[in-house]
Scaffold this motif. Structure first.
Motif, short mmCIF file in Angstrom:
data_model
loop_
_atom_site.label_atom_id
_atom_site.label_comp_id
_atom_site.label_asym_id
_atom_site.label_seq_id
_atom_site.Cartn_x
_atom_site.Cartn_y
_atom_site.Cartn_z
N ILE A 21 0.86 -1.19 0.00
CA ILE A 21 0.00 0.00 0.00
C ILE A 21 0.89 1.24 0.00
O ILE A 21 0.63 2.21 -0.71
CB ILE A 21 -0.96 -0.03 1.21
CG1 ILE A 21 -2.06 -1.07 0.96
CG2 ILE A 21 -1.57 1.34 1.48
CD1 ILE A 21 -2.90 -1.40 2.17
N LYS A 22 1.95 1.20 0.77
CA LYS A 22 2.87 2.33 0.78
C LYS A 22 3.47 2.55 -0.61
O LYS A 22 3.52 3.66 -1.11
CB LYS A 22 3.99 2.10 1.81
CG LYS A 22 4.95 3.30 1.89
CD LYS A 22 6.10 3.07 2.84
CE LYS A 22 7.01 4.30 2.92
NZ LYS A 22 7.42 4.84 1.63
N ILE B 256 1.23 6.78 -6.85
CA ILE B 256 0.13 7.58 -7.42
C ILE B 256 0.09 8.98 -6.81
O ILE B 256 -0.93 9.66 -6.84
CB ILE B 256 -1.25 6.88 -7.28
CG1 ILE B 256 -1.63 6.62 -5.83
CG2 ILE B 256 -1.27 5.60 -8.07
CD1 ILE B 256 -3.05 6.05 -5.69
N GLY B 257 1.22 9.40 -6.25
CA GLY B 257 1.32 10.78 -5.78
C GLY B 257 0.73 11.01 -4.41
O GLY B 257 0.38 12.14 -4.07
N MET B 258 0.59 9.94 -3.62
CA MET B 258 0.01 10.10 -2.29
C MET B 258 1.05 9.77 -1.21
O MET B 258 0.71 9.22 -0.16
CB MET B 258 -1.22 9.18 -2.14
CG MET B 258 -2.34 9.57 -3.08
SD MET B 258 -3.68 8.35 -3.14
CE MET B 258 -4.52 8.67 -1.62
N SER B 259 2.28 10.12 -1.47
CA SER B 259 3.35 9.76 -0.52
C SER B 259 3.14 10.44 0.83
O SER B 259 3.65 9.97 1.86
CB SER B 259 4.72 10.11 -1.09
OG SER B 259 4.74 11.44 -1.53
N ALA B 260 2.38 11.54 0.86
CA ALA B 260 2.12 12.24 2.13
C ALA B 260 1.38 11.35 3.13
O ALA B 260 1.43 11.59 4.34
CB ALA B 260 1.29 13.50 1.85
N VAL B 261 0.72 10.31 2.62
CA VAL B 261 -0.05 9.42 3.50
C VAL B 261 0.88 8.79 4.55
O VAL B 261 0.52 8.65 5.72
CB VAL B 261 -0.77 8.32 2.68
CG1 VAL B 261 -1.34 7.23 3.57
CG2 VAL B 261 -1.87 8.94 1.84
N PHE B 262 2.07 8.40 4.09
CA PHE B 262 2.98 7.70 5.01
C PHE B 262 4.06 8.60 5.59
O PHE B 262 4.74 8.22 6.54
CB PHE B 262 3.62 6.51 4.28
CG PHE B 262 2.72 5.31 4.19
CD1 PHE B 262 1.74 5.23 3.23
CD2 PHE B 262 2.84 4.26 5.10
CE1 PHE B 262 0.90 4.14 3.14
CE2 PHE B 262 2.01 3.15 5.01
CZ PHE B 262 1.03 3.09 4.04
N GLU B 263 4.19 9.80 5.03
CA GLU B 263 5.28 10.68 5.48
C GLU B 263 5.13 11.08 6.93
O GLU B 263 4.06 11.52 7.35
CB GLU B 263 5.29 11.95 4.62
CG GLU B 263 6.29 11.90 3.50
CD GLU B 263 6.10 13.06 2.52
OE1 GLU B 263 5.59 14.11 2.92
OE2 GLU B 263 6.46 12.86 1.35
N GLY B 264 6.20 10.94 7.68
CA GLY B 264 6.22 11.42 9.06
C GLY B 264 5.32 10.67 10.01
O GLY B 264 5.02 11.14 11.11
N SER B 265 4.84 9.50 9.61
CA SER B 265 3.85 8.82 10.44
C SER B 265 4.40 7.57 11.11
O SER B 265 3.79 7.02 12.01
CB SER B 265 2.65 8.44 9.59
OG SER B 265 3.08 7.53 8.59
N ASN B 266 5.56 7.07 10.63
CA ASN B 266 6.14 5.82 11.17
C ASN B 266 5.14 4.67 11.15
O ASN B 266 5.15 3.82 12.05
CB ASN B 266 6.63 6.00 12.61
CG ASN B 266 7.67 7.07 12.73
OD1 ASN B 266 8.56 7.16 11.88
ND2 ASN B 266 7.56 7.90 13.74
N LEU B 267 4.27 4.65 10.19
CA LEU B 267 3.21 3.63 10.18
C LEU B 267 3.80 2.22 10.13
O LEU B 267 3.33 1.33 10.85
CB LEU B 267 2.27 3.86 9.00
CG LEU B 267 1.20 4.94 9.22
CD1 LEU B 267 0.54 5.34 7.90
CD2 LEU B 267 0.14 4.51 10.21
#
Lengths: 286, 161
Positions: free
Chosen positions: A124-125, A131-142
């Protein structure tokens, strides 16, 4: 000379008049677009009516929970392979696959298969980055948090909700409503595949849930049909989902004595399963 | 030659005015999505938070209604929380079990003008959809020429499965 001066003055004055304050026109599509939010996909464009209706899509977690509660048990080998997640060529194809992986991750989490769920999270990452949604995982340590909480289903579910929320927020902030419908379509197909793959057991109400999910499909297809987004695969999926709706409308009448309902004959579940497998195969093909 | 230069200068001045003299529309956007979402999530407990839905609203000189249709599944209990703190003006929220256009004789399930209000639906609610109307009143056509806008954040959750 005086005439030339007058002509020059008039020409300049006209330019000033045309470049003046923009009048607000409540009927133009630009204003409607400005009022669109992250879930506003269904727009009534009749002028001056001042009315809009929007259908919101349920989360993969809710759908997965419903099937699990209906008796859906974990089965080895029914989820999608994770070794070709980066091979989908277009953004639309990646978005469809993203939906499938979301559904599979949810299925694994709900069935305490957290190691498998971790693989889906990585995919998913990769896809959200692609698809240009890298902000979803940025800075979150998911990914780290997932690793730290392996074996704690409640914490993992909270993380799953966090991922979904971040995707929703990204879509909202970037006005990517159409992408949400595509992701959901992929997830819906996978949810139906998982449901239809489930062995029939006494007391199990998975079939009724499959029928219930078909009521969502009409809205999903409506959202997809309104979208301008296109790829060979996406167009094929839209057509197949439209055909599936037509098939279900016909059998629902047969199975429920002419009325809307959630009874569905075994042979019809099998037929829906076959149709869903074809659509799923098309989405996962690279 | 002097006259020609003067004319050219006047022409350039007017031309520049035509592109920069237009007044940019001011706006008052009070949307605070993150804060509203946090407030909604906090109140959702003990239901499992599912998602938030943000609806952007521009107040106009005519009444508007924006309807959110949420799917519901059999035998589940749901909680919905609507936060309107991100709006510059008050609106009314009304909840129905039927879509607009099919509400003859329909009962309104809930109604509120509070900044945050919630309602729950249990197994006795038989429809597979709930319809939440944001009833947005008209405002004066010009309020110092400032566009009034904001957002409503609605959270949905279901009983822990």
């Amino acid at each position: 000379m005086r005439i030339e001066l007058l002509a020059l003055f008039l020409a300049s004055a006209m330019l000033v008049a045309c470049g003046g304050e923009k009048k607000e026109n409540p009927d133009i599509s630009t204003e409607i677009e400005e009022s669109m939010g992250d879930e506003e996909l269904d727009i009534d464009l009749e002028e001056d009516q001042g009315y809009e209706e929007v259908f919101i899509l349920p989360s993969p977690l809710q759908i997965g929970s419903i099937f699990k509660n209906a008796g859906l048990k974990y089965q080895e080998g029914v989820v999608a392979a994770t070794d070709n997640s980066t091979a989908f060529p277009t953004t639309n194809d990646k978005a469809l696959a993203l939906g499938i992986y979301f559904a599979d991750m949810t299925y694994c989490v709900l069935n305490n298969q957290t190691q498998e769920a971790k693989e889906y999270l990585k995919n998913i990452k990769d896809l959200t980055d692609a698809i240009g949604m890298s902000a979803v995982f940025e800075g979150s340590n998911l990914l780290d948090r997932f690793e730290q909480n392996l074996g704690n289903q409640d914490s993992i579910l909270t993380l799953l909700i966090d991922v979904q929320d971040r995707v929703d927020m990204h879509i909202h902030e970037n006005s990517q409503d159409e992408l949400e419908a595509i992701i959901f379509a992929g997830g819906w197909v996978e949810g139906m595949h998982l449901g239809a793959s489930s062995p029939k057991e006494e007391g199990n109400s998975v079939d009724a849930r499959i029928a219930e999910q078909m009521t969502i499909l009409e809205n999903v297809v409506g959202l997809l049909n309104r979208s301008d987004r296109s790829s060979e695969k996406l167009d094929s999926v839209k057509n197949s989902l439209n055909e599936l709706i037509k098939y279900y409308d016909q059998i629902e009448v047969e199975d429920n004595g002419g009325r809307r309902g959630f009874r569905i004959a075994d042979e019809h579940v099998s037929e829906i399963a076959k149709k869903v497998e074809v659509i799923r195969g098309a989405i996962l093909a690279v | 030659m002097k006259s020609l230069t003067s004319f050219a200068l006047i022409f350039i001045a007017f031309t520049l005015l035509s592109f920069t003299g237009g007044k940019k529309e001011k706006e008052n956007d009070t949307c605070k999505r993150d804060e509203s979402a946090a407030a909604v999530k906090k109140e959702m407990v003990p239901f499992r938070f599912e998602k938030t839905t943000t609806t952007h609203i521009i107040f106009k000189h005519y009444d508007q209604v924006k309807t959110i249709a949420a799917p519901l599944f059999f035998d589940n209990k749901y909680k919905f929380i609507v936060n309107t703190e991100g709006l510059p003006k008050d609106i009314k929220v009304q909840v129905y079990d039927k879509p607009r256009g099919m509400r003859d004789g329909a009962k309104m399930i809930a109604e509120s003008s509070e900044k945050q209000f919630s309602f729950e639906l249990d197994e006795e609610y038989l429809s597979n959809r709930v319809y939440i109307d944001y009833v947005i009143p008209a405002i004066e056509e010009t309020e110092d020429g400032i566009l009034q806008k904001g957002c409503v954040v609605m959270g949905s959750g279901y009983e822990n499965l």
